[in-house]
Design an enzyme around this catalytic site. Structure first.
Site, PDB file in Angstrom:
ATOM      1  N   GLY A 295      53.091 -47.107  71.373  1.00 58.31           N
ATOM      2  CA  GLY A 295      53.802 -47.345  70.189  1.00 58.31           C
ATOM      3  C   GLY A 295      54.445 -45.684  70.500  1.00 58.31           C
ATOM      4  O   GLY A 295      54.718 -44.629  70.880  1.00 58.31           O
ATOM      5  N   CYS A 296      54.783 -45.158  69.040  1.00 57.61           N
ATOM      6  CA  CYS A 296      56.174 -44.331  68.847  1.00 57.61           C
ATOM      7  C   CYS A 296      54.968 -43.535  69.673  1.00 57.61           C
ATOM      8  O   CYS A 296      53.912 -42.387  68.959  1.00 57.61           O
ATOM      9  CB  CYS A 296      56.145 -44.001  67.311  1.00 57.61           C
ATOM     10  SG  CYS A 296      57.276 -42.717  66.761  1.00 57.61           S
ATOM     11  N   PHE A 297      56.354 -42.558  70.169  1.00 63.06           N
ATOM     12  CA  PHE A 297      54.811 -40.889  70.555  1.00 63.06           C
ATOM     13  C   PHE A 297      54.899 -39.925  69.585  1.00 63.06           C
ATOM     14  O   PHE A 297      54.163 -39.088  69.567  1.00 63.06           O
ATOM     15  CB  PHE A 297      55.996 -39.975  72.153  1.00 63.06           C
ATOM     16  CG  PHE A 297      57.632 -40.755  71.769  1.00 63.06           C
ATOM     17  CD1 PHE A 297      58.040 -40.329  70.955  1.00 63.06           C
ATOM     18  CD2 PHE A 297      58.906 -40.471  73.087  1.00 63.06           C
ATOM     19  CE1 PHE A 297      59.115 -40.307  70.706  1.00 63.06           C
ATOM     20  CE2 PHE A 297      59.601 -40.561  73.076  1.00 63.06           C
ATOM     21  CZ  PHE A 297      60.259 -40.525  71.913  1.00 63.06           C
ATOM     22  N   TRP A 298      55.566 -40.383  68.867  1.00 66.70           N
ATOM     23  CA  TRP A 298      55.660 -39.105  67.540  1.00 66.70           C
ATOM     24  C   TRP A 298      53.618 -39.100  67.075  1.00 66.70           C
ATOM     25  O   TRP A 298      53.194 -37.981  66.681  1.00 66.70           O
ATOM     26  CB  TRP A 298      56.544 -39.278  66.595  1.00 66.70           C
ATOM     27  CG  TRP A 298      57.517 -39.112  66.255  1.00 66.70           C
ATOM     28  CD1 TRP A 298      58.726 -38.690  67.106  1.00 66.70           C
ATOM     29  CD2 TRP A 298      58.395 -39.341  65.285  1.00 66.70           C
ATOM     30  NE1 TRP A 298      60.156 -38.522  67.498  1.00 66.70           N
ATOM     31  CE2 TRP A 298      59.435 -39.190  65.662  1.00 66.70           C
ATOM     32  CE3 TRP A 298      58.874 -40.354  64.418  1.00 66.70           C
ATOM     33  CZ2 TRP A 298      61.311 -39.598  65.226  1.00 66.70           C
ATOM     34  CZ3 TRP A 298      59.739 -40.495  63.996  1.00 66.70           C
ATOM     35  CH2 TRP A 298      61.264 -40.301  64.180  1.00 66.70           C
TER      36      TRP A 298
END
Length: 178
Positions: A14-17
């Protein structure tokens, strides 16, 4: 003195953050870089990846010292950051660019990833099949600088996003009881 031999591990979740911080806190991790991989477009931008035309996923590439932290340990950390039953994205982030993937850099990593996926399936921790692809690593493109270490640069926004996306609650509900 023993010379260190660093290896790479690449995970999409998912979101790499939200995938940087969990790995960033362990001894033996040299770096965790946000980027794009798995697709067919060279040097993609965030906007291109979000348009779902590049074949890339958001991912993190970890440089680690296997004498300090093993690939098996990294896999354990990885599984506990995602919903492994959701192959269509992760949490609020939907689409191909957010799908969960383990990218292996060697035959040994491939076998370990397959074994860990099988072990998770057999654990019956989830009522649905595990839908995480295990694919050979491709060229990894570093994301734009504002995406790197986002949890440090924008801690309030990062925490709101992690909570608002449903990731924090899922991890607390499914993994913290393990």
């Amino acid at each position: 003195m023993v010379e260190s031999h660093f290896e790479k591990a690449t995970f999409a979740g998912g979101c790499f953050w939200c995938m940087v911080k969990p790995f960033d806190t362990y001894d033996g991790i040299e770096s965790v870089v946000s980027g794009y991989t798995g697709g067919h477009v060279e040097n993609p931008t965030y906007q291109e990846v979000c348009r779902e035309t590049t074949g890339h996923v958001e991912a993190v590439q970890i440089t680690f010292d296997p004498a300090i932290i093993s690939y098996d340990e990294l896999l354990e950390i990885y599984w506990q950051q995602i919903d492994p039953t959701d192959g269509g994205g992760q949490f609020a982030d939907r689409g191909e660019s957010y799908r969960p993937v383990i990218f292996y850099h060697s035959e040994e990593q491939r076998l370990k990833a397959l074994a860990s996926k099988e072990q998770l399936e057999k654990s019956h921790l989830f009522n649905h099949p595990i839908r995480v692809d295990i694919l050979p690593a491709k060229h990894f493109y570093r994301a734009e600088e504002y995406h790197q270490d986002y949890y440090k640069k924008q801690p309030e926004h990062y925490q709101r996003y992690r909570t608002g996306s449903g990731r924090a609650r899922f991890i607390e509900t499914h993994w913290n009881k393990k």
